[in-house]
Each structure stands twice: as C-alpha cells, then as structure tokens.
Design a protein around this motif. Structure first.
Motif, PDB file in Angstrom:
ATOM      1  N   ARG A 197       0.850  -1.175  -0.017  1.00 39.73           N
ATOM      2  CA  ARG A 197       0.025   0.120  -0.117  1.00 39.73           C
ATOM      3  C   ARG A 197       0.841   1.156   0.054  1.00 39.73           C
ATOM      4  O   ARG A 197       0.576   2.122  -0.732  1.00 39.73           O
ATOM      5  CB  ARG A 197      -0.708   0.271   1.194  1.00 39.73           C
ATOM      6  CG  ARG A 197      -1.720   1.112   1.408  1.00 39.73           C
ATOM      7  CD  ARG A 197      -2.878   0.989   2.514  1.00 39.73           C
ATOM      8  NE  ARG A 197      -2.279   1.126   3.575  1.00 39.73           N
ATOM      9  CZ  ARG A 197      -1.894   0.019   4.581  1.00 39.73           C
ATOM     10  NH1 ARG A 197      -2.398  -1.281   4.330  1.00 39.73           N
ATOM     11  NH2 ARG A 197      -1.213   0.235   5.571  1.00 39.73           N
ATOM     12  N   ASP A 198       1.920   1.351   0.814  1.00 40.81           N
ATOM     13  CA  ASP A 198       2.692   2.518   0.997  1.00 40.81           C
ATOM     14  C   ASP A 198       3.719   2.577  -0.519  1.00 40.81           C
ATOM     15  O   ASP A 198       3.688   3.882  -1.050  1.00 40.81           O
ATOM     16  CB  ASP A 198       3.768   2.184   1.942  1.00 40.81           C
ATOM     17  CG  ASP A 198       3.378   2.215   3.378  1.00 40.81           C
ATOM     18  OD1 ASP A 198       2.218   2.417   3.530  1.00 40.81           O
ATOM     19  OD2 ASP A 198       4.170   2.160   4.407  1.00 40.81           O
ATOM     20  N   LEU A 199       3.800   1.358  -1.198  1.00 44.19           N
ATOM     21  CA  LEU A 199       4.490   1.785  -2.453  1.00 44.19           C
ATOM     22  C   LEU A 199       3.695   2.531  -3.439  1.00 44.19           C
ATOM     23  O   LEU A 199       3.839   3.303  -4.155  1.00 44.19           O
ATOM     24  CB  LEU A 199       5.144   0.317  -2.844  1.00 44.19           C
ATOM     25  CG  LEU A 199       6.281  -0.178  -2.453  1.00 44.19           C
ATOM     26  CD1 LEU A 199       6.541  -1.740  -2.931  1.00 44.19           C
ATOM     27  CD2 LEU A 199       7.326   0.663  -2.641  1.00 44.19           C
ATOM     28  N   ASP A 200       2.527   1.819  -3.570  1.00 36.23           N
ATOM     29  CA  ASP A 200       1.263   2.406  -4.325  1.00 36.23           C
ATOM     30  C   ASP A 200       1.134   3.692  -4.181  1.00 36.23           C
ATOM     31  O   ASP A 200       0.890   4.719  -4.944  1.00 36.23           O
ATOM     32  CB  ASP A 200       0.108   1.474  -4.402  1.00 36.23           C
ATOM     33  CG  ASP A 200       0.310   0.120  -4.941  1.00 36.23           C
ATOM     34  OD1 ASP A 200       1.188  -0.056  -5.475  1.00 36.23           O
ATOM     35  OD2 ASP A 200      -0.320  -0.722  -4.714  1.00 36.23           O
ATOM     36  N   GLU A 201       0.993   4.110  -2.799  1.00 38.08           N
ATOM     37  CA  GLU A 201       0.395   5.595  -2.643  1.00 38.08           C
ATOM     38  C   GLU A 201       1.667   6.478  -2.854  1.00 38.08           C
ATOM     39  O   GLU A 201       1.590   7.520  -3.062  1.00 38.08           O
ATOM     40  CB  GLU A 201       0.062   5.647  -1.104  1.00 38.08           C
ATOM     41  CG  GLU A 201      -1.343   4.989  -0.767  1.00 38.08           C
ATOM     42  CD  GLU A 201      -1.776   5.037   0.574  1.00 38.08           C
ATOM     43  OE1 GLU A 201      -1.147   5.526   1.666  1.00 38.08           O
ATOM     44  OE2 GLU A 201      -2.928   4.659   0.980  1.00 38.08           O
ATOM     45  N   GLY A 202       2.754   6.109  -2.502  1.00 33.56           N
ATOM     46  CA  GLY A 202       4.085   6.763  -2.828  1.00 33.56           C
ATOM     47  C   GLY A 202       4.193   7.071  -4.324  1.00 33.56           C
ATOM     48  O   GLY A 202       4.371   8.371  -4.423  1.00 33.56           O
TER      49      GLY A 202
END
Length: 278
Positions: free
Chosen positions: A63-68
């Motif tokens: 999720r962090d990779l996608d949001e970043g």
C-alpha cells in the motif's frame, strides 16, 4: 491534539530553511506519513532539485509503495526505485535484535551512492518520537551521516500529522507504518512468504476500517504461524463482531496463519521490543 500550532509551524519554517541550505536533496521515500511529509517539504524548499528514492523490497508494505508512486506523480516530483533484497543481506533473515541496524547500514550505503551521483544530501524521515523506542537503525544513520531533517527541526508525529493535514497531504491520517520485518519475534527466521502474509493480513485490517494496527508473527511455518493482532483498545470490540471476526479468520488462514489471536493490550509501538526490556 495536544500540541502548539504556532510551535509546529515554527518548526516547519526551520525545516524548510535547513532543506534550502542543502540545495539538492535525495529523500529516502517509503510512502509513509513521515517520508511523504519530508518529501513535500523538500519539494517546497528546493523544487526540481529534490529526488525521491524508494527501496523496492519485501519489507515495504504494498500500500505504501502504491500511494508513494501516486503522490510523486501528482506532485511532479522526480522518483526512482532502488531494488533491494534485504534477505540477501548477511544476518538479516536470522532476525537478531540489531536487524534494523544491519539492514539500514546496507540500504543507506546504496542510497548514499545515489545522493553522490546527484551531488545531493541524503535525508530520511525519522522524527522526535522515534527516539522513545529501541531503534538500532538510527545508529546506522548516524554512522553514515545521513540527515534526519524532521528530527533536527524537533518535529513530533502529532506535529507532522497536523502540518500534513494543513498542506492537504493524502497521508496525514494514515496509520503509522513501519518495515514489515518489525512484525517478527527476534530470533525467528524472516522469509519472503512470511512478509507477504503480514502485508496481506494488514491490508485486510485496513480494508475493514481499523485505524491503527499491527499483525505480529510468532513461530515458523513448519510448526504453524501464529498471528497476534494488535488494534487500538477502542477497536477491540469491532474485531470481535461476528462478520468481521469470521472474515479475519478466513482470510488469515488463506494467508498462511494457523493460529489467529487478538492482543488484549491493543496496539502499541515496538511491542516486539518488550522482551528486550525484561
């Protein structure tokens, strides 16, 4: 929120001035609350001379990779990925108490090479609250002379959330995030399959509407993995609602957990470190 708004804004001005003095900045960008705020400030301070570098590895929640990636695209910030296999780092998979030091020393040495290429200063997102827990990775950052501008400006997590909301950053209310390797009991082997199981389990809790949580893992696959779910004390009852409870059981079993437990103490930062304080 127990904080002084004027003090928070003064600290932000101090942060901007420090970043401007660096002139060129590379931000170790995970996509979490702190590094997103730091990257935003870097963009305001030095514009196109800010570069986000994200470690693409098994320890970063999907999720962090996608949001970043979306954040950098929307903000027009240069963004690169550094492929990094932490399981290949000697000593990491064995998960000793100084695992974070071992990992960060290797990872940030690679990030420093990117900063050297850019003729820039390498920065990361530790804040004042990180000093309150056992964080061996901070020692690696000090040894490598990596800058921690949020900490240097004296910013706390509450102040970072307040300022993130003020600047309309999408992460301002996101749950506190951390490397997935922090979910495993010290001395128990970390594997790619275990980290994928945790990532899936925590994404489920996010999708179910829990606001802050961790899925801590005990045991080895061959003997049956135990998931110890931490949610906020006020959300313990939600986890026991029949439909929610059944979905957790079904999905966690599919992720590979044999035993599924709810920690009655609730969510707290660094609960795996409690054994180090005995």
């Amino acid at each position: 929120m127990n904080m002084n708004v004027l003090v928070a804004e003064e600290k932000y001005n101090k942060l901007i001035a420090a970043l401007q003095a660096m002139d060129r900045v590379v931000v170790a960008f995970s996509g979490g609350v702190d590094s997103t705020f730091l990257l935003y400030a870097a963009k305001q301070a030095v514009g196109a001379r800010a570069l986000a570098v994200t470690s693409r590895s098994g320890v970063v929640p999907r999720r962090d990779l996608d949001e970043g990636a979306l954040f950098c695209e929307h903000q027009g910030i240069r963004h690169e990925y550094l492929d990094f296999d932490e399981l290949a780092v000697p000593g990491f998979a064995e998960n000793p108490p100084d695992r974070c030091y071992i990992c960060k020393k290797t990872l940030f040495t690679k990030l420093l090479a990117v900063a050297a290429r850019e003729r820039a200063v390498l920065c990361e997102g530790s804040n004042m609250d990180d000093l309150e827990d056992y964080r061996p990775g901070l020692r690696a950052l000090q040894e490598l002379a990596v800058r921690s501008p949020l900490k240097e400006a004296g910013l706390t997590k509450a102040e970072i959330r307040y300022l993130s909301k003020k600047f309309d950053l999408p992460t301002w209310a996101n749950p506190a995030s951390a490397c997935l390797a922090s979910r495993f009991a010290y001395g128990e082997t970390i594997t790619a399959a275990k980290m994928q199981a945790v990532d899936g389990a925590e994404q489920l809790l996010f999708d179910l509407g829990f606001t802050q949580f961790r899925v801590r893992v005990h045991g080895e696959e061959k003997r049956g993995l135990l998931a110890r779910i931490e949610v906020l004390p006020e959300e313990l009852a939600k986890a026991l609602e029949p439909e929610v409870r059944q979905e957790i059981i079904t999905k966690f079993k599919a992720f590979g957990f044999t035993y599924i437990t709810l920690d009655l103490l609730g969510y707290r930062t660094g609960s795996m470190n409690e054994v180090l304080k005995i």
